[in-house]
Design a protein around this motif. Sequence first.
Motif, mmCIF file in Angstrom:
data_model
loop_
_atom_site.group_PDB
_atom_site.id
_atom_site.type_symbol
_atom_site.label_atom_id
_atom_site.label_comp_id
_atom_site.label_asym_id
_atom_site.label_seq_id
_atom_site.Cartn_x
_atom_site.Cartn_y
_atom_site.Cartn_z
ATOM 1 N N PHE A 143 0.837 -1.204 0.000
ATOM 2 C CA PHE A 143 0.000 0.000 0.000
ATOM 3 C C PHE A 143 0.868 1.248 0.000
ATOM 4 O O PHE A 143 1.886 1.316 0.707
ATOM 5 C CB PHE A 143 -0.902 -0.004 1.238
ATOM 6 N N SER A 144 0.446 2.261 -0.779
ATOM 7 C CA SER A 144 1.190 3.522 -0.851
ATOM 8 C C SER A 144 0.349 4.662 -0.278
ATOM 9 O O SER A 144 -0.664 5.041 -0.883
ATOM 10 C CB SER A 144 1.569 3.858 -2.293
ATOM 11 N N PRO A 145 0.741 5.244 0.855
ATOM 12 C CA PRO A 145 -0.020 6.364 1.420
ATOM 13 C C PRO A 145 0.101 7.641 0.597
ATOM 14 O O PRO A 145 -0.632 8.602 0.839
ATOM 15 C CB PRO A 145 0.607 6.538 2.804
ATOM 16 N N ALA A 146 1.004 7.663 -0.379
ATOM 17 C CA ALA A 146 1.153 8.839 -1.224
ATOM 18 C C ALA A 146 0.126 8.883 -2.351
ATOM 19 O O ALA A 146 -0.041 9.918 -2.999
ATOM 20 C CB ALA A 146 2.568 8.869 -1.821
ATOM 21 N N GLN A 147 -0.552 7.757 -2.588
ATOM 22 C CA GLN A 147 -1.552 7.695 -3.657
ATOM 23 C C GLN A 147 -2.955 7.878 -3.089
ATOM 24 O O GLN A 147 -3.253 7.403 -1.981
ATOM 25 C CB GLN A 147 -1.485 6.336 -4.367
ATOM 26 N N PRO A 148 -3.850 8.536 -3.840
ATOM 27 C CA PRO A 148 -5.248 8.598 -3.399
ATOM 28 C C PRO A 148 -5.821 7.196 -3.229
ATOM 29 O O PRO A 148 -5.510 6.293 -4.017
ATOM 30 C CB PRO A 148 -5.949 9.347 -4.534
ATOM 31 N N THR A 149 -6.632 7.025 -2.228
ATOM 32 C CA THR A 149 -7.157 5.705 -1.882
ATOM 33 C C THR A 149 -8.667 5.773 -1.719
ATOM 34 O O THR A 149 -9.205 6.766 -1.217
ATOM 35 C CB THR A 149 -6.534 5.205 -0.570
ATOM 36 N N ALA A 150 -9.354 4.721 -2.136
ATOM 37 C CA ALA A 150 -10.767 4.542 -1.806
ATOM 38 C C ALA A 150 -10.859 3.501 -0.697
ATOM 39 O O ALA A 150 -10.413 2.362 -0.866
ATOM 40 C CB ALA A 150 -11.563 4.090 -3.028
ATOM 41 N N TRP A 151 -11.387 3.916 0.432
ATOM 42 C CA TRP A 151 -11.539 3.042 1.593
ATOM 43 C C TRP A 151 -12.994 2.599 1.714
ATOM 44 O O TRP A 151 -13.906 3.404 1.535
ATOM 45 C CB TRP A 151 -11.151 3.772 2.874
ATOM 46 N N VAL A 152 -13.189 1.336 2.038
ATOM 47 C CA VAL A 152 -14.537 0.808 2.255
ATOM 48 C C VAL A 152 -14.575 0.112 3.606
ATOM 49 O O VAL A 152 -13.733 -0.740 3.905
ATOM 50 C CB VAL A 152 -14.930 -0.190 1.138
ATOM 51 N N ALA A 153 -15.556 0.500 4.423
ATOM 52 C CA ALA A 153 -15.782 -0.166 5.711
ATOM 53 C C ALA A 153 -17.259 -0.533 5.767
ATOM 54 O O ALA A 153 -18.061 0.142 6.413
ATOM 55 C CB ALA A 153 -15.391 0.736 6.872
ATOM 56 N N GLU A 154 -17.617 -1.587 5.064
ATOM 57 C CA GLU A 154 -19.020 -1.999 4.953
ATOM 58 C C GLU A 154 -19.408 -2.882 6.142
ATOM 59 O O GLU A 154 -18.839 -3.950 6.354
ATOM 60 C CB GLU A 154 -19.243 -2.765 3.644
ATOM 61 N N GLY A 155 -20.381 -2.420 6.910
ATOM 62 C CA GLY A 155 -20.859 -3.220 8.034
ATOM 63 C C GLY A 155 -19.801 -3.493 9.073
ATOM 64 O O GLY A 155 -19.827 -4.537 9.721
ATOM 65 N N LEU A 156 -18.866 -2.570 9.263
ATOM 66 C CA LEU A 156 -17.735 -2.798 10.178
ATOM 67 C C LEU A 156 -17.843 -2.020 11.477
ATOM 68 O O LEU A 156 -17.672 -2.591 12.552
ATOM 69 C CB LEU A 156 -16.426 -2.430 9.471
ATOM 70 N N LEU A 157 -18.102 -0.733 11.400
ATOM 71 C CA LEU A 157 -18.012 0.103 12.607
ATOM 72 C C LEU A 157 -18.935 -0.374 13.713
ATOM 73 O O LEU A 157 -18.644 -0.189 14.896
ATOM 74 C CB LEU A 157 -18.328 1.559 12.252
#
Length: 264
Positions: A143-157
């Motif tokens: 994973f590269s923190p310098a690149q834009p990222t799409a994060w998904v947290a479906e049914g997690l929180l």
Amino acid sequence: MQAVSRTALWVASMRATEAARPDRLHDDPLAAAVVASAAASAQSIPPAPPGAAEFMAIRTRFYDDFLAAAPLQIVVLAAGLDARAFRLPWPSGTRVFELDLPELLAFKAELIAATSLVAACTRVVVPVDLRDDWATVLSAAGFSPAQPTAWVAEGLLQYLSEPDKKRLLDTVSGLSAPGSRFAFDHMDTSADDRASVADALNRIRSMGAEFVATVSDPAGWLTAHGWSVAVDRVPALAVEYGRPLPDFMDPAAANATALCTVTR
């Protein structure tokens, strides 16, 4: 599998129900295999309460649409048994990191091998407990923190304690370059006394998991940390998708789930 992982079987069974509909909102090629494997191993999957499959179809479509406009680096937190890496039309060069507990990902690997599915992206499996230092493991996986990222947290929180929830949001925020996006869902306290919600929570507890129905405002937290937040609700999205919720569903309970799209 751990109790919370067993709920992934439950979600897959609802996705299999949706896939069998002629007017389906998504088609998960792994869902039927999950149900068949559970039956073959005498793994009990509690039946979904009335309306749950319809609710899950709307939620799944929301995340599918979110990912349709995603950058080329995707991180799915608690990926479960969903088959988005295989079923969505990813642009060339897309990398999808799937994070979840090791035993669940091992089970998923068996199912994928048995069904001969081929990912339509570069799929990177990251076995990790999201209550631990998952950022270090994710970085080690490429994973590269310098690149834009799409994060998904479906049914997690809903399954995280308040400290774990805040730690996860803080980590996502710290790893997100400008142009990143984040989608997640949570439940408002407005539905705490609804019978349909109590029924769903009892079924989740029967699998040994604990659903934290009353949560703080994660959207507000992210707004305070420099993100822009838009919130959708299930009943309105159902109408937008051409699949209004059935009349027997409790609209107040369905409306309590906030589906959040966050941009930086």
